[in-house]
Design a protein around this motif. Structure first.
Motif, short mmCIF file in Angstrom:
data_model
loop_
_atom_site.label_atom_id
_atom_site.label_comp_id
_atom_site.label_asym_id
_atom_site.label_seq_id
_atom_site.Cartn_x
_atom_site.Cartn_y
_atom_site.Cartn_z
N LEU A 1 0.84 -1.20 0.00
CA LEU A 1 0.00 0.00 0.00
C LEU A 1 0.87 1.25 0.00
O LEU A 1 0.62 2.20 -0.76
CB LEU A 1 -0.91 0.00 1.23
CG LEU A 1 -1.95 1.13 1.31
CD1 LEU A 1 -3.10 0.87 0.34
CD2 LEU A 1 -2.50 1.28 2.73
N ASN B 1 2.64 1.53 -3.47
CA ASN B 1 1.74 1.94 -4.56
C ASN B 1 1.28 3.38 -4.41
O ASN B 1 0.99 4.05 -5.41
CB ASN B 1 0.53 1.01 -4.60
CG ASN B 1 0.87 -0.35 -5.20
OD1 ASN B 1 2.04 -0.69 -5.37
ND2 ASN B 1 -0.14 -1.14 -5.52
N ILE C 1 -4.19 7.06 -2.68
CA ILE C 1 -4.68 5.69 -2.76
C ILE C 1 -5.92 5.47 -1.90
O ILE C 1 -6.60 4.45 -2.02
CB ILE C 1 -3.56 4.70 -2.39
CG1 ILE C 1 -3.85 3.32 -2.97
CG2 ILE C 1 -3.34 4.66 -0.88
CD1 ILE C 1 -2.65 2.38 -2.90
N ILE D 1 -8.07 2.93 -5.25
CA ILE D 1 -7.85 1.67 -4.56
C ILE D 1 -8.49 0.51 -5.32
O ILE D 1 -8.08 -0.66 -5.17
CB ILE D 1 -8.40 1.73 -3.11
CG1 ILE D 1 -7.92 0.54 -2.27
CG2 ILE D 1 -9.91 1.80 -3.11
CD1 ILE D 1 -6.45 0.51 -2.00
N ASN E 1 -3.97 -2.35 -7.42
CA ASN E 1 -4.20 -2.27 -5.97
C ASN E 1 -5.12 -3.38 -5.47
O ASN E 1 -5.63 -3.30 -4.34
CB ASN E 1 -4.82 -0.89 -5.64
CG ASN E 1 -3.86 0.24 -5.93
OD1 ASN E 1 -2.65 0.11 -5.74
ND2 ASN E 1 -4.38 1.36 -6.42
N LEU F 1 -5.63 -4.79 -1.59
CA LEU F 1 -5.13 -3.81 -0.62
C LEU F 1 -6.23 -3.12 0.18
O LEU F 1 -5.95 -2.26 1.00
CB LEU F 1 -4.29 -2.74 -1.34
CG LEU F 1 -3.04 -3.24 -2.06
CD1 LEU F 1 -2.29 -2.07 -2.69
CD2 LEU F 1 -2.13 -4.02 -1.11
#
Length: 349
Positions: A119, A122, A140, A146, A151, A154
């Motif tokens: 997380l 990214n 994010i 997300i 992703n 996550l």
């Protein structure tokens, strides 16, 4: 005692012959003597003399004014330094509380560690050098970001961040913590717990010895720069699509190209293997097939087999610190707050 700067200027009176008569007083046994003191003629460059004295005067003026400014600004400097120390203490205390909250939350849910690392990666790796946009800015957290393919998986980590944020905001005196800060701090906490767990494992499961090993020989003291970068700002919109690779599907060349665009190389790619998806072994197997990355994968695998893991841990902290500050303007006054003043009128003396 105040002294006028003019009293320090040499006299401008010209030198002239001075006659001196010394007469014997009544009853003196010395004779009367007539003496003339003559000075040799001195040619004076008037223009240069004036310039010399003006320069002296200007020096005196400058020194006097400078000393007065220093004297009068002393109180201001002392107040500024005191305010700075107070702010540092406030930020340090808040950061310490955040660490405690994250440590306990992650300790109770260790399975979340790989997702927290990815997380943070990214969120940070959306940085674009050309446009100077993206980076670890909390973007994010938006549902439209997300939910992107890169992703996948996550959401649980983001929910963990949301819950931690509620608790941290409840005791914060300097306003809510930014997602940008919290996401990176959670990854730091997860990384430190992984290091600590490795130390305990190498001590046969003895927590006391493992803690001592990590404290005395580990990398705990290497986090200083990362922790000073505390004050990231949240963006108010998702970052553009297409900036984050799908770690489980991208080729090694695609990963190298992405890291190169960020100013990182094969070494940083290898050391961040724990962040590139949930399966570190699978990631390192893939990276090991590349001749440029393989030596670094091998180096860090050997380092992790040592007692202190120094090379691996220090390089990981250094790379993660750089990654977590890409494109960020750190606000070093974030989370500070006015100190409540004492009402002396209510004191009974």
């Amino acid at each position: 005692m105040a002294v006028s700067f003019l009293s320090t200027v040499p006299s401008l009176l010209p030198l002239v012959p001075v006659p001196l008569n010394i007469a014997a007083t009544s009853g003196s046994r010395y004779p009367t003597v007539s003496v003339t003191i003559r000075c040799n003629k001195i040619e004076v460059d008037t223009a240069n003399e004036v310039r010399f004295h003006r320069r002296d005067i200007l020096k005196c003026v400058g020194a006097t004014i400078g000393m007065e400014l220093i004297r009068s600004s002393g109180t201001f400097v002392e107040v500024a330094e005191a305010a700075d120390l107070i702010q540092r203490r406030q930020r340090s205390e808040f950061l310490s509380s955040i660490k405690d909250t994250l440590y306990q939350a992650i300790k109770a849910n260790r399975d979340i560690i790989p997702s927290l690392l990815t997380l943070a990666l990214n969120d940070a790796i959306t940085y674009d050098k050309a446009s100077k946009s993206g980076g670890p800015n909390g973007s994010i957290r938006f549902s439209s970001e997300i939910s992107r393919p890169e992703n996948k998986g996550l959401t649980a980590a983001l929910n963990f961040i949301e819950e931690a944020k509620k608790e941290i905001d409840s005791y914060s005196k300097g306003g809510p913590i930014s997602y940008a800060d919290l996401i990176q701090l959670a990854a730091q906490s997860a990384t430190k717990q992984t290091f600590l767990a490795a130390a305990i494992r190498k001590c046969g499961g003895n927590e006391e010895k493992g803690n001592l090993l990590y404290t005395a020989y580990g990398s705990n003291g290497q986090w200083g720069l990362f922790e000073r970068n505390f004050g990231r700002s949240d963006t108010q919109e998702p970052d553009p699509e297409g900036r984050v690779p799908q770690w489980d599907k991208a080729s090694v060349q695609e990963l190298k190209d992405k890291f190169s665009a960020l100013g990182l190389g094969p070494r940083q790619l290898a050391v961040l293997s724990a962040f590139l998806g949930p399966d570190q072994i699978a990631t390192e197997t893939l990276l090991g097939a590349d001749p440029e990355v393989f030596p670094w994968v091998q180096k860090y695998q050997r380092s992790r087999e040592t007692v202190s893991e120094t090379d691996y841990e220090v390089d990981l902290i250094t790379t993660f610190t750089k990654l977590s500050s890409l494109g960020q303007q750190i606000n070093y006054e974030a989370y500070t707050y006015p100190v409540k003043k004492v009402d002396f009128s209510k004191l009974k003396l």
